[in-house]
Write an enzyme that holds these catalytic residues in place. Structure first.
Site, PDB file in Angstrom:
ATOM      1  N   GLU A   1       0.820  -1.382   0.023  1.00  0.00           N
ATOM      2  CA  GLU A   1      -0.242   0.083   0.069  1.00  0.00           C
ATOM      3  C   GLU A   1       0.944   1.203  -0.003  1.00  0.00           C
ATOM      4  O   GLU A   1       1.788   1.281   0.660  1.00  0.00           O
ATOM      5  CB  GLU A   1      -0.888   0.025   1.285  1.00  0.00           C
ATOM      6  CG  GLU A   1      -1.790   1.238   1.225  1.00  0.00           C
ATOM      7  CD  GLU A   1      -2.684   1.210   2.271  1.00  0.00           C
ATOM      8  OE1 GLU A   1      -2.518   0.200   3.235  1.00  0.00           O
ATOM      9  OE2 GLU A   1      -3.378   2.259   2.446  1.00  0.00           O
TER      10      GLU A   1
ATOM     11  N   ARG B   1       5.164 -12.657   9.893  1.00  0.00           N
ATOM     12  CA  ARG B   1       5.671 -11.369   9.589  1.00  0.00           C
ATOM     13  C   ARG B   1       7.045 -11.349  10.174  1.00  0.00           C
ATOM     14  O   ARG B   1       7.159 -12.054  11.054  1.00  0.00           O
ATOM     15  CB  ARG B   1       4.770 -10.495  10.656  1.00  0.00           C
ATOM     16  CG  ARG B   1       4.344  -9.314   9.956  1.00  0.00           C
ATOM     17  CD  ARG B   1       3.548  -8.723  10.770  1.00  0.00           C
ATOM     18  NE  ARG B   1       2.392  -7.949  10.045  1.00  0.00           N
ATOM     19  CZ  ARG B   1       2.392  -6.918   8.995  1.00  0.00           C
ATOM     20  NH1 ARG B   1       3.391  -6.332   9.214  1.00  0.00           N
ATOM     21  NH2 ARG B   1       1.514  -6.678   8.152  1.00  0.00           N
TER      22      ARG B   1
ATOM     23  N   LYS C   1       4.566   0.440   9.253  1.00  0.00           N
ATOM     24  CA  LYS C   1       4.626   1.752   8.695  1.00  0.00           C
ATOM     25  C   LYS C   1       3.978   2.824   9.608  1.00  0.00           C
ATOM     26  O   LYS C   1       4.511   3.905   9.423  1.00  0.00           O
ATOM     27  CB  LYS C   1       3.951   1.886   7.485  1.00  0.00           C
ATOM     28  CG  LYS C   1       4.771   1.379   6.282  1.00  0.00           C
ATOM     29  CD  LYS C   1       4.105   1.325   5.031  1.00  0.00           C
ATOM     30  CE  LYS C   1       3.019   0.239   4.866  1.00  0.00           C
ATOM     31  NZ  LYS C   1       2.276  -0.091   3.541  1.00  0.00           N
TER      32      LYS C   1
HETATM   33  P1  ATP Z   1       2.599  -2.196   7.853  1.00  0.00           P
HETATM   34  O1  ATP Z   1       1.770  -2.816   9.118  1.00  0.00           O
HETATM   35  O2  ATP Z   1       4.128  -1.996   8.086  1.00  0.00           O
HETATM   36  O3  ATP Z   1       1.883  -1.087   7.404  1.00  0.00           O
HETATM   37  P2  ATP Z   1       1.399  -3.698   5.969  1.00  0.00           P
HETATM   38  O4  ATP Z   1       1.245  -5.257   5.842  1.00  0.00           O
HETATM   39  O5  ATP Z   1       0.052  -2.767   6.048  1.00  0.00           O
HETATM   40  O6  ATP Z   1       2.670  -3.155   6.782  1.00  0.00           O
HETATM   41  P3  ATP Z   1       1.626  -3.258   3.045  1.00  0.00           P
HETATM   42  O7  ATP Z   1       2.200  -2.228   2.073  1.00  0.00           O
HETATM   43  O8  ATP Z   1       0.268  -3.614   2.983  1.00  0.00           O
HETATM   44  O9  ATP Z   1       2.137  -3.087   4.568  1.00  0.00           O
HETATM   45  O10 ATP Z   1       2.286  -4.618   2.750  1.00  0.00           O
HETATM   46  C1  ATP Z   1       2.835  -5.346   1.621  1.00  0.00           C
HETATM   47  C2  ATP Z   1       3.279  -6.664   1.642  1.00  0.00           C
HETATM   48  O11 ATP Z   1       4.327  -6.696   2.485  1.00  0.00           O
HETATM   49  C3  ATP Z   1       2.417  -7.394   2.268  1.00  0.00           C
HETATM   50  O12 ATP Z   1       1.905  -8.785   1.605  1.00  0.00           O
HETATM   51  C4  ATP Z   1       2.539  -7.754   3.521  1.00  0.00           C
HETATM   52  O13 ATP Z   1       1.949  -8.777   4.023  1.00  0.00           O
HETATM   53  C5  ATP Z   1       4.154  -7.537   3.420  1.00  0.00           C
HETATM   54  N1  ATP Z   1       4.676  -7.250   4.727  1.00  0.00           N
HETATM   55  C6  ATP Z   1       4.478  -6.279   5.441  1.00  0.00           C
HETATM   56  N2  ATP Z   1       5.027  -6.121   6.636  1.00  0.00           N
HETATM   57  C7  ATP Z   1       5.788  -7.307   6.842  1.00  0.00           C
HETATM   58  C8  ATP Z   1       6.556  -7.959   7.616  1.00  0.00           C
HETATM   59  N3  ATP Z   1       6.937  -7.429   8.847  1.00  0.00           N
HETATM   60  N4  ATP Z   1       7.076  -9.030   7.441  1.00  0.00           N
HETATM   61  C9  ATP Z   1       6.560  -9.855   6.373  1.00  0.00           C
HETATM   62  N5  ATP Z   1       5.890  -9.181   5.487  1.00  0.00           N
HETATM   63  C10 ATP Z   1       5.438  -8.098   5.532  1.00  0.00           C
HETATM   64 MG    MG Z   2      -1.386  -2.209   5.135  1.00  0.00          MG
END
Ligand code: ATP
Ligand code: MG
Length: 573
Positions: free
Chosen positions: A47, A272, A282
């Protein structure tokens, strides 16, 4: 340590030596049964609401790595369904970071927002099938009606609206006839489902915010849980790999595709990445930036890819780290020492050695000719002879590290002390003859030493051995530099998800000493040729990279990592 793990091939994604992880086992099953033929098509779906972090790197390495391993494809897809938080700045940084890590989406860069029209059309079909309805309950009421894990939910009074009424209201929602938050479109599934995600989840909401790509075209936006499976399906993704918190959402993912009757991608969840002394979300990283705890998203202390890049990490080290941690089905915490081990191992053979004194103490070698300068030849990297050699000036006035001298040393101190001898690396053995103090403050300002002309390194006559070997720089030619030393951003490893909004807010656990600036460092003159981003080992002090804050007058170095490897020690136990 597992030798298979040590034998990691550092090309992106190419690591056939690793045993199949559980995701590969699932993919192998699907290939065997021919579910998707022999195709493997993954996607990385960030995102664009912030900069990528090392957790994303794990997902990137996994998704692009599987595509490489199976001869398949991996798309880059921006999951841009929430206009209030997203921005082109993030879209740009994400592409830069994925590329820098060494991965390529070719011409397959997509945006969920490209599918808004298609998702809308599919939704009309869903309504016609009687599987979605417009609901006028407020957000709070929807929450109350949803029930709990132990109690079933209550059906919305709007659930029985006719298809015609729903179609008309949904079209009006799109046309902007209703205020934000006044109505939503919900799936009609089961308010008594043991899975809360299946209790008539919201599919669309009204938001009057300009979208970074579609502008004002839309005022209704699909929810992530609805847009994501449809986007996967449109792109013919075979395996939609996401993190564990979406496990309970998988029934909704499957329901959406099955009910719409479109191509069925398979969602697989993995754990994760969490790292000790680091926050990853983020949301928290944005807070650090916006509230000024760090200098920006690429502050070298940040676990963002841009922060790690600026600090001096290599993409090879990050990929190696992601390989070593592997993929698992349960959440765990990885020791940050392992990431540090990976960068040390990568830089050991790559980074030229230079001498740099971080906290200088002047040494005058009284019996060395005042106007003499010797150019001493020294290897650039003893681990990698192909890196050649250079010369380093040696003269009567040099600097050593303040910590390398003690006036009243304990027994095992093998560095310099009054009356004691040490070797200056690649130069001579010197002996401390006299300590000069500042009359007022009492601080040591310089040492007077003598040198033994018969002990020149590599001269063949240098057979006299002393225990301590110190790095040094010649005073007249040394380059003044600023050095930034980093410590962990966080003091502890609490669960920040749980602590948010409580007394244990994560900003209270920020390490007040995560940055130490040393403004009077002295580096050997060969450093003048360094370019921003170049990495070096400052002997005995760690690995450093030239920061973009450097000016012609004042180079600035980030310490990437010190030389002490606590991870390697643990591993050898
Ligand atoms: P955040 O909570 O940091 O905003 P998010 O999952 O909301 O993370 P996205 O931009 O939606 O962030 O994530 C893009 C991809 O990266 C998704 O498939 C997500 O599952 C993966 N991802 C995000 N954080 C991690 C992590 N700590 N370990 C492994 N994969 C991750
Ligand atoms: Mg997200």
């Amino acid at each position: 340590m597992n030798t298979e793990i040590e034998a990691i091939d550092k090309e992106p994604g190419a690591n056939p030596a690793m045993p199949a992880n559980f995701i590969e086992v699932s993919i192998n099953e699907d290939i065997k049964t021919g579910k998707y033929g022999d195709r493997v098509h993954t996607r990385f779906p960030p995102e664009p609401n912030g900069y990528l972090h090392i957790g994303h790197a794990k997902s990137i390495c996994l998704n692009f790595g599987l595509a490489i391993k199976y001869g398949g494809k991996c798309n880059l897809r921006f999951d841009d369904t929430n206009p209030t938080k997203e921005d082109v700045e993030y879209v740009d940084s994400i592409q830069e970071d994925v590329n820098w890590l060494g991965f390529d989406w070719d011409d397959r860069k997509y945006y969920a927002s490209d599918y808004f029209e298609k998702i809308y059309e599919l939704t009309i079909e869903l309504i016609k099938k009687g599987k979605a309805y417009v609901c006028d309950l407020t957000a709070e009421e929807i929450r109350q009606y949803r029930g709990t894990l132990t109690e079933p939910g209550k059906e919305s009074p709007y659930r029985s609206r006719t298809v015609e009424e729903n179609l008309e209201l949904f079209e009006k929602m799109r046309a902007g006839e209703f205020p934000e938050g006044s109505r939503v479109l919900r799936a009609k599934i089961d308010m008594a489902s043991p899975n809360l995600n299946m209790r008539d989840p919201v599919l669309y909401r009204i938001v009057y915010t300009k979208h970074h790509r579609t502008g004002d075209t839309w005022c209704i936006y699909p929810m992530y849980d609805y847009a994501h499976p449809i986007s996967d399906s449109i792109e013919n993704i075979t395996h939609s790999i996401c993190t564990l918190e979406f496990e309970d959402h998988r029934p909704l993912y499957d329901w959406t595709l099955a009910t719409l009757g479109i191509y069925q991608s398979r969602q697989i969840e993995f754990a994760r990445l969490n790292i000790t002394n680091t926050i990853m979300s983020k949301r928290y990283l944005r807070r650090l930036v916006e509230e000024g705890y760090v200098s920006g998203w690429d502050d070298p202390r940040m676990p963002t890819i841009s922060g790690l890049r600026r600090r001096g990490f290599t993409p090879e080290a990050i990929r190696d780290f992601c390989d070593r941690i592997g993929v698992a089905k349960s959440n765990s915490l990885v020791d940050v020492a392992m990431l540090e081990h990976c960068i040390r191992e990568d830089l050991n053979t790559k980074a030229p050695r230079v001498m740099g004194v971080l906290k200088p103490l002047k040494v005058i070698i009284d019996n060395y000719p005042a106007d003499q300068v010797e150019e001493l030849v020294t290897e650039n990297n003893p681990e990698n002879p192909a890196m050649g050699s250079r010369t380093m000036p040696f003269s009567r006035e040099i600097y050593i590290e303040q910590d390398d001298f003690m006036e009243d040393p304990p027994k095992k101190f093998f560095r310099l002390a009054p009356g004691k001898e040490v070797r200056l690396k690649q130069a001579y053995i010197i002996k401390c003859e006299q300590v000069v103090r500042d009359e007022q403050t009492g601080e040591i300002v310089e040492l007077h030493c003598s040198y033994d002309p018969d002990t020149k390194s590599g001269s063949g006559t240098a057979n006299r051995k002393v225990k301590g070997v110190l790095h040094w720089v010649s005073a007249a030619q040394a380059v003044k530099a600023e050095v930034r030393l980093y410590d962990y951003l966080l003091l502890d490893n609490q669960d920040h998800e749980e602590a948010e909004g409580t007394a244990k807010d994560f900003v209270d656990t920020l390490n007040p000493n995560s940055l130490e600036v040393l403004a009077n460092c002295l580096i050997e003159p060969s450093i003048k040729a360094a370019q921003v981003g170049n990495r070096f080992q400052f002997m005995r002090n760690g690995y450093f990279s030239l920061d973009r804050d450097s000016t012609p007058q004042m180079p600035v170095f980030n310490r990437i990592v010190s030389l002490k490897d606590s991870w390697a020690k643990q591993g050898k136990k």
